[in-house]
Motif scaffolding. Structure first.
Motif, PDB file in Angstrom:
ATOM      1  N   ALA A   1      -2.205   7.432   4.976  1.00  0.00           N
ATOM      2  CA  ALA A   1      -2.575   6.359   4.049  1.00  0.00           C
ATOM      3  C   ALA A   1      -3.299   6.954   2.846  1.00  0.00           C
ATOM      4  O   ALA A   1      -4.079   7.899   2.982  1.00  0.00           O
ATOM      5  N   LEU A   2      -3.027   6.398   1.680  1.00  0.00           N
ATOM      6  CA  LEU A   2      -3.626   6.916   0.452  1.00  0.00           C
ATOM      7  C   LEU A   2      -4.859   6.127   0.062  1.00  0.00           C
ATOM      8  O   LEU A   2      -5.063   4.993   0.491  1.00  0.00           O
ATOM      9  N   GLY A   3      -5.656   6.732  -0.795  1.00  0.00           N
ATOM     10  CA  GLY A   3      -6.892   6.129  -1.248  1.00  0.00           C
ATOM     11  C   GLY A   3      -6.661   5.084  -2.321  1.00  0.00           C
ATOM     12  O   GLY A   3      -5.521   4.773  -2.683  1.00  0.00           O
ATOM     13  N   PRO A   4      -7.754   4.534  -2.835  1.00  0.00           N
ATOM     14  CA  PRO A   4      -7.655   3.530  -3.896  1.00  0.00           C
ATOM     15  C   PRO A   4      -6.851   4.085  -5.076  1.00  0.00           C
ATOM     16  O   PRO A   4      -6.987   5.245  -5.424  1.00  0.00           O
ATOM     17  N   GLY A   5      -6.024   3.236  -5.659  1.00  0.00           N
ATOM     18  CA  GLY A   5      -5.198   3.680  -6.775  1.00  0.00           C
ATOM     19  C   GLY A   5      -4.058   4.571  -6.340  1.00  0.00           C
ATOM     20  O   GLY A   5      -3.378   5.150  -7.164  1.00  0.00           O
TER      21      GLY A   5
ATOM     22  N   SER B   1       0.831  -1.189   0.000  1.00  0.00           N
ATOM     23  CA  SER B   1       0.000   0.000   0.000  1.00  0.00           C
ATOM     24  C   SER B   1       0.867   1.241   0.000  1.00  0.00           C
ATOM     25  O   SER B   1       2.030   1.207   0.387  1.00  0.00           O
ATOM     26  N   GLY B   2       0.287   2.340  -0.410  1.00  0.00           N
ATOM     27  CA  GLY B   2       1.031   3.577  -0.474  1.00  0.00           C
ATOM     28  C   GLY B   2       0.662   4.521   0.640  1.00  0.00           C
ATOM     29  O   GLY B   2      -0.455   4.491   1.167  1.00  0.00           O
ATOM     30  N   CYS B   3       1.620   5.332   1.011  1.00  0.00           N
ATOM     31  CA  CYS B   3       1.357   6.379   1.985  1.00  0.00           C
ATOM     32  C   CYS B   3       2.314   7.524   1.736  1.00  0.00           C
ATOM     33  O   CYS B   3       3.296   7.386   1.017  1.00  0.00           O
TER      34      CYS B   3
ATOM     35  N   LYS C   1       6.272  13.509   0.994  1.00  0.00           N
ATOM     36  CA  LYS C   1       7.076  12.593   0.184  1.00  0.00           C
ATOM     37  C   LYS C   1       6.583  11.168   0.439  1.00  0.00           C
ATOM     38  O   LYS C   1       5.933  10.907   1.452  1.00  0.00           O
ATOM     39  N   PRO C   2       6.875  10.253  -0.476  1.00  0.00           N
ATOM     40  CA  PRO C   2       6.444   8.874  -0.284  1.00  0.00           C
ATOM     41  C   PRO C   2       7.034   8.279   1.002  1.00  0.00           C
ATOM     42  O   PRO C   2       8.164   8.596   1.384  1.00  0.00           O
ATOM     43  N   CYS C   3       6.256   7.458   1.674  1.00  0.00           N
ATOM     44  CA  CYS C   3       6.753   6.742   2.858  1.00  0.00           C
ATOM     45  C   CYS C   3       7.867   5.791   2.446  1.00  0.00           C
ATOM     46  O   CYS C   3       7.835   5.247   1.336  1.00  0.00           O
ATOM     47  N   PRO C   4       8.835   5.555   3.317  1.00  0.00           N
ATOM     48  CA  PRO C   4       9.869   4.550   3.015  1.00  0.00           C
ATOM     49  C   PRO C   4       9.204   3.199   2.756  1.00  0.00           C
ATOM     50  O   PRO C   4       8.285   2.805   3.474  1.00  0.00           O
TER      51      PRO C   4
ATOM     52  N   THR D   1       3.186   7.460  -7.798  1.00  0.00           N
ATOM     53  CA  THR D   1       3.613   6.571  -8.881  1.00  0.00           C
ATOM     54  C   THR D   1       5.036   6.075  -8.587  1.00  0.00           C
ATOM     55  O   THR D   1       5.714   6.631  -7.722  1.00  0.00           O
ATOM     56  N   PRO D   2       5.509   5.086  -9.311  1.00  0.00           N
ATOM     57  CA  PRO D   2       6.902   4.650  -9.125  1.00  0.00           C
ATOM     58  C   PRO D   2       7.920   5.765  -9.406  1.00  0.00           C
ATOM     59  O   PRO D   2       9.023   5.746  -8.899  1.00  0.00           O
TER      60      PRO D   2
END
Length: 125
Positions: free
Chosen positions: A13-17, A2-4, A116-119, A40-41
């Motif tokens: 925490a991020l939503g769907p997608g 999951s992304g955060c 920024k993206p979580c580790p 995104t990556p």
């Protein structure tokens, strides 16, 4: 995975997608602004923007169209590794970030927040 997002020591925490929204009120024009983002990556990708009007520093994109009172467009910008949010203190509000839940960030002047993206999130290669 999951992304955060990290906002200082706060993990969001991020939503769907793996998308999230930022909303705020422009400090001079007192007009609402909304941006849609995706993790995104390659980093944080701005996928859409909308503003309730135009004014100083609030020019909509060249492909903006009027939808339910909002000027809406899709910015064509590359992904970024992090996003700095800073409030002027002139609006009384900060930035509202909504992923799976909503939080207010950078509500006071002089206290910028770096998103920024979580580790280990899926935005990392």
């Amino acid at each position: 995975m999951s992304g955060c997002l990290m906002a200082g020591a706060l993990a969001i925490a991020l939503g769907p997608g793996q998308d999230f929204a930022l909303t705020w009120t422009h400090s001079v024009e007192k007009i609402g602004w909304h941006e849609s983002w995706e993790l995104t990556p390659q980093g944080l990708q701005l996928t859409g923007a909308a503003v309730r009007g135009s004014g100083a520093g609030m020019e909509p994109g060249p492909d903006a169209r009027l939808v339910d009172g909002w000027l809406v467009w899709e910015p064509q910008l590359p992904p970024i590794p992090e996003l700095v949010l800073a409030a002027s203190g002139a609006t009384g509000d900060g930035w509202r970030l909504c992923g799976t839940e909503c939080v207010t960030l950078a509500a006071r002047a002089g206290q910028p927040v770096i998103l920024k993206p979580c580790p280990g999130s899926s935005a990392r290669p």
